[in-house]
Design an enzyme around this catalytic site. Structure first.
Site, PDB file in Angstrom:
ATOM      1  N   HIS A   1      24.153 -36.122  -8.068  1.00  0.00           N
ATOM      2  CA  HIS A   1      24.752 -35.071  -8.978  1.00  0.00           C
ATOM      3  C   HIS A   1      25.968 -35.429  -9.499  1.00  0.00           C
ATOM      4  O   HIS A   1      27.095 -35.064  -8.435  1.00  0.00           O
ATOM      5  CB  HIS A   1      24.481 -33.574  -8.135  1.00  0.00           C
ATOM      6  CG  HIS A   1      24.673 -32.522  -8.961  1.00  0.00           C
ATOM      7  ND1 HIS A   1      25.098 -32.430 -10.365  1.00  0.00           N
ATOM      8  CD2 HIS A   1      24.090 -31.142  -9.065  1.00  0.00           C
ATOM      9  CE1 HIS A   1      25.017 -31.445 -11.092  1.00  0.00           C
ATOM     10  NE2 HIS A   1      24.470 -30.660 -10.068  1.00  0.00           N
TER      11      HIS A   1
ATOM     12  N   CYS B   1      28.161 -27.753 -14.218  1.00  0.00           N
ATOM     13  CA  CYS B   1      27.099 -29.059 -14.347  1.00  0.00           C
ATOM     14  C   CYS B   1      26.151 -28.840 -15.642  1.00  0.00           C
ATOM     15  O   CYS B   1      25.396 -29.822 -15.796  1.00  0.00           O
ATOM     16  CB  CYS B   1      26.581 -28.987 -12.840  1.00  0.00           C
ATOM     17  SG  CYS B   1      27.352 -29.058 -11.563  1.00  0.00           S
TER      18      CYS B   1
ATOM     19  N   HIS C   1      17.116 -30.833 -14.783  1.00  0.00           N
ATOM     20  CA  HIS C   1      18.364 -30.921 -14.040  1.00  0.00           C
ATOM     21  C   HIS C   1      18.119 -31.432 -12.532  1.00  0.00           C
ATOM     22  O   HIS C   1      18.815 -32.287 -12.185  1.00  0.00           O
ATOM     23  CB  HIS C   1      18.774 -29.346 -13.774  1.00  0.00           C
ATOM     24  CG  HIS C   1      20.423 -29.106 -13.567  1.00  0.00           C
ATOM     25  ND1 HIS C   1      21.180 -29.777 -14.087  1.00  0.00           N
ATOM     26  CD2 HIS C   1      20.812 -28.353 -12.303  1.00  0.00           C
ATOM     27  CE1 HIS C   1      22.468 -29.331 -13.341  1.00  0.00           C
ATOM     28  NE2 HIS C   1      22.362 -28.794 -12.339  1.00  0.00           N
TER      29      HIS C   1
END
Length: 424
Positions: free
Chosen positions: A345, A179, A310
């Site tokens: 996400h 990620c 994030h």
């Protein structure tokens, strides 16, 4: 027109380097496809959360995601048949085409340059793998569709862009650092342009919603029942998402010579990989990564106007990330927001779409909101710009990308103030 000697992301001395700017953006998201729709979605605080339609969710207590339901690959592909590409590759190729057009370039313009295509991903074409495994279990391997089987190579995310644009003098890379992969890919492009190895780069990330990743996060207990609420006292986890963000980057000399519109300058980036735990983030490692990004960019914490965090919306990750930010910034934190509250996400696309959002924010003078927010968790204690975007005079922004396995990548971008700033 180049910078004096500086440090790379690992802290090693470098020679003279070209300045690197972003001149084109291509985005595919659940809140808007194309740079205009994406910017409008960010300003409005639009949410892409909805019940999952991509696969069967019977038996799950909750199954929302930020799924893209209005994407038509045929609207973007000119050379490749849509069936030749998996969904993530379709997103990447579409975003690559958009970035080229947004930069005011043609295929021939890009084809004439020595270039790089670097795309980050978490899952590659796991959606196709989900399908193939299901067929194999139900009917046997003799029933596998060879067209689908050929699509699963993750290198197609970057190679698809090359094939679609007909590029020849090109380096092609798919970055699989989970990620944080989007920032890794952009950092790779920054180094390649700044050192003069290539003249132009298409860099970012792409991933598609898949059953494997949804169920994995669900079993970890980190899927939110309704929406994603980063930094909120009542946050309950992530929503998986999908999409792509591709940035077209070139040297400042190149952009000025052709009179290009410049979204932002890439000032530098930092990397760290602690490998201390398969899934839990390490605050000290994140802090080292932020410090490396600041050194590489020639800035101090006081220069940063906001952080695109994030910001996954899980209990542990938000606290750990904010704690790492405090190690670097002290108690005087800049605004710290998470666009995952809007687009979910998006895995390997996450930090690339964060970079695109930061570039738009710098050029248009606003800070995107953290939506779905009700009450800030005192353990986080950040100004997350709750629910509504705010106008702001921005000069430097920081984009965090954190990943399983301790892979961290932090990108720093600065506002472009016109030709008079070229010598500064």
């Amino acid at each position: 027109m180049s910078l004096p000697s500086t440090e790379n992301a690992a802290g090693h001395a470098q020679g003279a380097r070209h300045r690197v700017v972003i001149t084109g953006l291509g985005v595919v998201t659940s809140i808007g496809t194309g740079v205009g729709a994406f910017a409008e979605g960010l300003r409005q605080g639009r949410s892409g959360a909805k019940p999952i339609a991509a696969f069967d969710t019977e038996g799950f207590a909750h199954a929302n995601a930020c799924e893209i339901t209005d994407f038509d690959a045929d609207a973007y592909l000119r050379r490749l048949p849509a069936d030749d590409l998996g969904r993530a590759s379709q997103f990447a190729v579409a975003a690559g085409r958009m970035a080229v057009a947004d930069a005011g370039l043609t295929e021939d313009d890009v084809r004439a340059r020595r270039s790089l295509v670097s795309v980050g991903t978490t899952d590659g074409e796991s959606r196709d793998l989900d399908h193939l495994v299901g067929v194999q279990v139900a009917a046997g391997e003799d029933r596998l569709d060879p067209v689908v089987a050929r699509r699963v190579w993750p290198g197609r995310l970057s190679a698809g862009i090359v094939r679609e644009l007909g590029l020849e003098d090109v380096e092609t890379v798919t970055v699989a650092t989970a990620c944080a992969a989007g920032n890794y890919a952009v950092g790779y492009g920054y180094d390649a342009i700044s050192t003069g190895d290539v003249e132009m780069a298409l860099c970012g990330g792409a991933d598609a919603l898949c059953f494997k990743t949804f169920t994995g996060f669900y079993r970890l207990g980190t899927i939110a029942p309704d929406v994603c609420r980063p930094f909120d006292s009542d946050r309950q986890g992530i929503l998986t998402g999908e999409g792509a963000g591709i940035l077209l980057m070139e040297s400042l000399e190149s952009a000025l010579a052709r009179g290009a519109r410049i979204y932002a300058e890439v000032l530098g980036y930092g990397l760290s990989c602690d490998a201390s735990h398969p899934v839990a983030p390490d605050g000290d490692s994140i802090a080292r990564c932020i410090k490396a990004a600041h050194r590489n960019s020639g800035i101090t914490p006081e220069d940063v106007d906001f952080i695109s965090a994030h910001g996954t919306g899980t209990k542990a990750n938000d606290v750990t990330e904010v704690g790492a930010i405090r190690q670097v910034f002290g108690e005087n934190l800049p605004r710290t927001i998470s666009i995952k509250s809007m687009i979910g996400h998006t895995m390997g696309a996450a930090s690339a779409l964060g970079a695109a959002a930061c570039a738009l924010a710098l050029r248009e003078g606003f800070v995107p909101p953290t939506v779905n927010h009700r009450e800030t968790d005192p353990e986080c204690g950040v100004d997350c710009v709750p629910n509504e975007a705010v106008a702001a005079d921005l000069k430097v922004v920081q984009n965090n990308g954190l990943a399983f396995g301790g892979n961290n990548a932090v990108l720093v971008m600065g506002r472009w103030d016109g030709p008079d700033a070229a010598a500064s």
